[in-house]
Design an enzyme around this catalytic site. Structure first.
Site, PDB file in Angstrom:
ATOM      1  N   CYS A 146       0.826  -1.214   0.000  1.00  0.00           N
ATOM      2  CA  CYS A 146       0.000   0.000   0.000  1.00  0.00           C
ATOM      3  C   CYS A 146       0.863   1.269   0.000  1.00  0.00           C
ATOM      4  CB  CYS A 146      -0.910  -0.044   1.219  1.00  0.00           C
ATOM      5  SG  CYS A 146      -1.781   1.496   1.572  1.00  0.00           S
TER       6      CYS A 146
ATOM      7  N   CYS B 166       0.004   3.767   2.715  1.00  0.00           N
ATOM      8  CA  CYS B 166       0.466   3.247   4.015  1.00  0.00           C
ATOM      9  C   CYS B 166       1.941   3.574   4.217  1.00  0.00           C
ATOM     10  CB  CYS B 166       0.270   1.735   4.096  1.00  0.00           C
ATOM     11  SG  CYS B 166      -1.452   1.199   3.962  1.00  0.00           S
TER      12      CYS B 166
END
Length: 107
Positions: free
Chosen positions: A32, A35
């Site tokens: 991600c 993230c």
């Protein structure tokens, strides 16, 4: 030293629910991009809350049991727990100021 402790499905109860201080859980995954962008922001902010708020991260791919319990449908998702209960949830990338405001408002 990292201010962001990695936790697992097995340690969630002890690390989060049983904590005496508020806990910010970062639900994330290695693949991600947002993230990865959020991680250094959380690390930076965590320095200001030492002893007041615990910061942990849970890899949703390696720990599939916990995310569904909290309705995690997108990542990054931050959930602030206080006294073992969900106090607030934030989905998506935040700036440092937004993260600090999220914590200060709910912790």
């Amino acid at each position: 030293m990292s201010n962001l402790q990695a936790i697992t499905d097995d340690s969630f109860e002890a690390d989060v629910v049983s904590s005496k201080i508020p806990v910010l859980v970062d639900f994330w995954a290695q693949w991600c991009g947002h993230c990865k962008a959020l991680a250094p922001i959380i690390e930076d902010v965590a320095r200001n809350y030492t002893g007041k708020v615990k910061f942990v991260k849970l890899d949703v791919d390696s720990n599939p049991a916990t995310p569904p319990k909290f309705g995690i449908r997108g990542i990054p998702t931050l959930i602030l727990f206080k006294d073992g209960q969900v106090k607030a949830t934030q989905v998506g990338l935040l700036t440092k100021a937004e993260l600090q405001q999220f914590i200060d408002t709910h912790a």
